[in-house]
Design a protein around this motif. Structure first.
Motif, PDB file in Angstrom:
ATOM      1  N   MET A   1       0.817  -1.199   0.000  1.00 38.19           N
ATOM      2  CA  MET A   1       0.000   0.000   0.000  1.00 38.19           C
ATOM      3  C   MET A   1       0.859   1.260   0.000  1.00 38.19           C
ATOM      4  O   MET A   1       0.486   2.271  -0.563  1.00 38.19           O
ATOM      5  CB  MET A   1      -0.928  -0.025   1.221  1.00 38.19           C
ATOM      6  N   GLY A   2       2.044   1.176   0.651  1.00 35.24           N
ATOM      7  CA  GLY A   2       2.942   2.327   0.723  1.00 35.24           C
ATOM      8  C   GLY A   2       3.378   2.804  -0.650  1.00 35.24           C
ATOM      9  O   GLY A   2       3.381   4.011  -0.920  1.00 35.24           O
ATOM     10  N   TYR A   3       3.729   1.859  -1.520  1.00 33.09           N
ATOM     11  CA  TYR A   3       4.177   2.237  -2.860  1.00 33.09           C
ATOM     12  C   TYR A   3       3.057   2.871  -3.662  1.00 33.09           C
ATOM     13  O   TYR A   3       3.286   3.828  -4.418  1.00 33.09           O
ATOM     14  CB  TYR A   3       4.759   1.026  -3.598  1.00 33.09           C
ATOM     15  N   LEU A   4       1.850   2.377  -3.513  1.00 31.75           N
ATOM     16  CA  LEU A   4       0.707   2.935  -4.227  1.00 31.75           C
ATOM     17  C   LEU A   4       0.478   4.394  -3.788  1.00 31.75           C
ATOM     18  O   LEU A   4       0.298   5.279  -4.629  1.00 31.75           O
ATOM     19  CB  LEU A   4      -0.550   2.097  -3.971  1.00 31.75           C
ATOM     20  N   LEU A   5       0.511   4.639  -2.476  1.00 31.03           N
ATOM     21  CA  LEU A   5       0.334   6.000  -1.978  1.00 31.03           C
ATOM     22  C   LEU A   5       1.460   6.914  -2.453  1.00 31.03           C
ATOM     23  O   LEU A   5       1.222   8.068  -2.831  1.00 31.03           O
ATOM     24  CB  LEU A   5       0.262   6.000  -0.455  1.00 31.03           C
ATOM     25  N   LEU A   6       2.681   6.403  -2.440  1.00 33.63           N
ATOM     26  CA  LEU A   6       3.834   7.178  -2.892  1.00 33.63           C
ATOM     27  C   LEU A   6       3.681   7.558  -4.355  1.00 33.63           C
ATOM     28  O   LEU A   6       3.850   8.727  -4.732  1.00 33.63           O
ATOM     29  CB  LEU A   6       5.122   6.380  -2.675  1.00 33.63           C
ATOM     30  N   ILE A   7       3.344   6.599  -5.187  1.00 33.69           N
ATOM     31  CA  ILE A   7       3.189   6.865  -6.624  1.00 33.69           C
ATOM     32  C   ILE A   7       2.023   7.818  -6.878  1.00 33.69           C
ATOM     33  O   ILE A   7       2.124   8.734  -7.707  1.00 33.69           O
ATOM     34  CB  ILE A   7       3.041   5.541  -7.400  1.00 33.69           C
TER      35      ILE A   7
ATOM     36  N   GLY B   1       3.273   7.410   2.053  1.00 39.23           N
ATOM     37  CA  GLY B   1       3.699   6.319   1.176  1.00 39.23           C
ATOM     38  C   GLY B   1       5.162   5.966   1.352  1.00 39.23           C
ATOM     39  O   GLY B   1       5.527   4.792   1.460  1.00 39.23           O
ATOM     40  N   TYR B   2       6.012   6.988   1.420  1.00 40.90           N
ATOM     41  CA  TYR B   2       7.448   6.763   1.582  1.00 40.90           C
ATOM     42  C   TYR B   2       7.754   6.089   2.915  1.00 40.90           C
ATOM     43  O   TYR B   2       8.527   5.135   2.984  1.00 40.90           O
ATOM     44  CB  TYR B   2       8.192   8.096   1.469  1.00 40.90           C
ATOM     45  N   ARG B   3       7.133   6.595   3.976  1.00 40.46           N
ATOM     46  CA  ARG B   3       7.404   6.056   5.309  1.00 40.46           C
ATOM     47  C   ARG B   3       6.862   4.638   5.492  1.00 40.46           C
ATOM     48  O   ARG B   3       7.372   3.883   6.306  1.00 40.46           O
ATOM     49  CB  ARG B   3       6.814   6.977   6.390  1.00 40.46           C
ATOM     50  N   SER B   4       5.814   4.279   4.742  1.00 39.61           N
ATOM     51  CA  SER B   4       5.211   2.955   4.932  1.00 39.61           C
ATOM     52  C   SER B   4       5.602   1.944   3.853  1.00 39.61           C
ATOM     53  O   SER B   4       5.215   0.779   3.947  1.00 39.61           O
ATOM     54  CB  SER B   4       3.684   3.080   4.996  1.00 39.61           C
ATOM     55  N   ALA B   5       6.368   2.372   2.865  1.00 43.44           N
ATOM     56  CA  ALA B   5       6.776   1.452   1.793  1.00 43.44           C
ATOM     57  C   ALA B   5       7.754   0.410   2.341  1.00 43.44           C
ATOM     58  O   ALA B   5       8.657   0.731   3.117  1.00 43.44           O
ATOM     59  CB  ALA B   5       7.418   2.225   0.647  1.00 43.44           C
ATOM     60  N   ALA B   6       7.566  -0.817   1.919  1.00 46.11           N
ATOM     61  CA  ALA B   6       8.479  -1.893   2.323  1.00 46.11           C
ATOM     62  C   ALA B   6       9.867  -1.623   1.746  1.00 46.11           C
ATOM     63  O   ALA B   6      10.002  -1.110   0.634  1.00 46.11           O
ATOM     64  CB  ALA B   6       7.955  -3.232   1.819  1.00 46.11           C
ATOM     65  N   LEU B   7      10.892  -1.969   2.514  1.00 48.02           N
ATOM     66  CA  LEU B   7      12.264  -1.746   2.050  1.00 48.02           C
ATOM     67  C   LEU B   7      12.603  -2.742   0.946  1.00 48.02           C
ATOM     68  O   LEU B   7      12.561  -3.958   1.150  1.00 48.02           O
ATOM     69  CB  LEU B   7      13.254  -1.896   3.208  1.00 48.02           C
ATOM     70  N   VAL B   8      12.927  -2.201  -0.216  1.00 49.42           N
ATOM     71  CA  VAL B   8      13.402  -3.003  -1.345  1.00 49.42           C
ATOM     72  C   VAL B   8      14.711  -2.365  -1.786  1.00 49.42           C
ATOM     73  O   VAL B   8      14.724  -1.279  -2.381  1.00 49.42           O
ATOM     74  CB  VAL B   8      12.385  -3.015  -2.515  1.00 49.42           C
ATOM     75  N   THR B   9      15.820  -3.028  -1.466  1.00 48.26           N
ATOM     76  CA  THR B   9      17.131  -2.481  -1.802  1.00 48.26           C
ATOM     77  C   THR B   9      17.442  -2.768  -3.266  1.00 48.26           C
ATOM     78  O   THR B   9      17.426  -3.914  -3.704  1.00 48.26           O
ATOM     79  CB  THR B   9      18.225  -3.081  -0.900  1.00 48.26           C
TER      80      THR B   9
ATOM     81  N   ALA C   1      11.752   2.924  -2.793  1.00 46.65           N
ATOM     82  CA  ALA C   1      10.911   4.066  -2.418  1.00 46.65           C
ATOM     83  C   ALA C   1      11.659   5.382  -2.639  1.00 46.65           C
ATOM     84  O   ALA C   1      11.079   6.350  -3.156  1.00 46.65           O
ATOM     85  CB  ALA C   1      10.449   3.943  -0.970  1.00 46.65           C
ATOM     86  N   SER C   2      12.930   5.423  -2.282  1.00 45.44           N
ATOM     87  CA  SER C   2      13.728   6.637  -2.485  1.00 45.44           C
ATOM     88  C   SER C   2      13.933   6.925  -3.962  1.00 45.44           C
ATOM     89  O   SER C   2      13.871   8.077  -4.394  1.00 45.44           O
ATOM     90  CB  SER C   2      15.088   6.502  -1.797  1.00 45.44           C
ATOM     91  N   ILE C   3      14.192   5.880  -4.726  1.00 43.59           N
ATOM     92  CA  ILE C   3      14.374   6.062  -6.167  1.00 43.59           C
ATOM     93  C   ILE C   3      13.093   6.608  -6.796  1.00 43.59           C
ATOM     94  O   ILE C   3      13.136   7.516  -7.636  1.00 43.59           O
ATOM     95  CB  ILE C   3      14.828   4.744  -6.823  1.00 43.59           C
ATOM     96  N   LEU C   4      11.940   6.086  -6.372  1.00 45.77           N
ATOM     97  CA  LEU C   4      10.667   6.597  -6.892  1.00 45.77           C
ATOM     98  C   LEU C   4      10.437   8.044  -6.467  1.00 45.77           C
ATOM     99  O   LEU C   4      10.073   8.895  -7.296  1.00 45.77           O
ATOM    100  CB  LEU C   4       9.507   5.724  -6.412  1.00 45.77           C
TER     101      LEU C   4
END
Length: 187
Positions: free
Chosen positions: A1-7, A52-60, A119-122
């Protein structure tokens, strides 16, 4: 859900800012009421991006080398300086047309150098994309630019002082949030 909110937040930010550039007649027809609507959309965009950024799962995606911290800090400081230059007629103000967008680009690149997670890259990549696209659209719509009159090196120094204060405040906020922006142990 974090990525969706971020985008969604990034898309709303870009759309809100580019609305008047892409459909100027529609924006003009909205009058002053349109300014309020855009302001609400931009505020919602910021809220969505933060949540979104704060709740996005960490994907390195990549692991940045530690020396990039120094380059990043310099670019972020330069970004604040360009933002401050937009309010005073310094010699740099007379050389750079889009001071605030240049500041965003410097800030975004600085963050991309030290954050290798998705998340940071996005987020920072999206902000960099928006700033570059904005410069292109503005230059296309308004090809001539009237440089600030009477630029002063003194104003450059004043803007840099303002940038240092803002940088310090933002560094404290980052530290408070758990993101220490300075290398530990001389890295």
């Amino acid at each position: 859900m974090g990525y969706l909110l971020l985008i969604l937040g990034i898309a709303l930010w870009i759309g809100g800012h580019l609305f008047k550039r892409l459909v100027p007649a529609k924006r003009a027809a909205m009058g002053d009421k349109g300014k309020g609507l855009v302001a609400v959309a931009l505020l919602a965009a910021i809220v969505l991006m933060v949540i979104g950024y704060r709740s996005a799962a960490l994907v390195t995606v990549w692991v940045p080398p530690s020396f990039m911290i120094h380059i990043s800090n310099l670019l972020v400081l330069i970004g604040f300086w360009f933002f401050a230059l937009s309010g005073v007629a310094g010699t740099m103000s007379a050389r750079v047309r889009h001071k605030q967008l240049t500041g965003v680009k410097s800030w975004a690149v600085g963050h991309l150098l030290v954050n290798g997670d998705l998340a940071s890259i996005l987020l920072f990549g999206g902000m960099l994309f928006w700033a570059v696209l904005s410069v292109i659209l503005i230059n296309k719509a308004e090809p001539t630019w009237e440089r600030p009159a009477n630029p002063s090196v003194k104003n450059d120094a004043i803007a840099f002082g303002v940038a240092l204060v803002l940088y310090g405040i933002v560094a404290l906020i980052h530290t408070w949030l758990g993101y220490y922006p300075f290398p530990v142990g001389g890295a």
